[in-house]
Enzyme design. Sequence first.
Site: not given
Ligand code: UT7
Length: 332
Positions: A114, A259, A289
Amino acid sequence: MYKSRILGVGHYVPERTVTNDDLSKMMDTNNDWIVERTGIRTRHWFTPGVDTVTNMSKKATEMALERAGVGAEDIDFIIFATITPDYFIPGNGVLLQRELNFRNIGALDIRNACSGFIYALSIADQFIKTGMYKKVLVVGAEIQSSALDKSDEGRSSAVIFADGAGAAVLGAVESDQPGILSTHLHSQGQYAEELYCKDPGSSREVRISQEMIDSGSFFVKMNGNAVFKHAVVRFMEVIQEALDHNGLDKSAIDLLVPHQANLRISQYIQQKLELPDEKVFNNIMHLGNTTAGTIPIALSEAWEQGKIKEGDLICLAAFGSGFTWASALLNW
Ligand code: UT7
């Protein structure tokens, strides 16, 4: 002493649009979750047999050259930022050199994910400042969608990454002209496995095995939470570093082009820098992204929309796999 200035920017994204509803047919996800957690509504994914990293970057480069008023014969060097090259070997720079009939100039590939475009910009800037080259083409392009695990297990990565290409033509200008003020590059390899694609790698007996295919080790793996937490800290640090280096206050920024990792990350930085909406450019909503592609694509769209004017102070910042992070301050 010369300075380098961006003379023209261009971009290309594949025609195929993938909506959040399309994704919800492939994996357990839904439009509300994706919009709320990432800001993304649609993204573009490549069509196999049609789009390649090379032909997307060719189209982006043609646009950048035309806008810069520069011919392919004037380019002295190519720097190509991608972690998803068309071939394992050679890199994508030489494929673009062939595709656009550039002279037999040097072509360098870099793999800084990135942060790739800002790293590439920084390298180009050094070549120009030392007088070695007058015009350098900098490209950021990716096909990420073929490395995504589109099952429930891979959903947190699969909903954010996408495909596209951006390019910038840099030229040498006199030091009193607008141009790149400074670039700032960082890495912290202790977090390499928080966002990585393990295979195919060289330090295994064979580069591709049935075991790799069965275990899905060739898919991008991301610990989204950890990446997010580091990203918000490093983005702020590296932007402040650039401002301090140039003795500027955050209020001097005319346009921040971060980014496009996650809209919530951009909004957090915007809030910390106390910038109004019109001073932060986001296009993740319709492009997702695209890793090294996001910044040059965003610059190209912002320029098209009249959001960048001559002399404006532009701040670029990125964070991603490695971890690597970087910033650049420039006058347009
Ligand atoms: O570009 C390179 C660098 N990358 C980044 O900067 C990305 C940084 N990270 C992020 O953007 C976020 O962490 C994500 C978008 C990847 C994930 O979002 P989050 O708010 O951190 O979600 P989470 O991983 O904490 O997950 C929350 C909940 C979980 O369920 P439980 O355990 O609370 O029941 C996940 O299993 O959301 C669930 N979940 C989803 N639900 C529906 C994770 N992905 C999904 C999904 N659809 N696609």
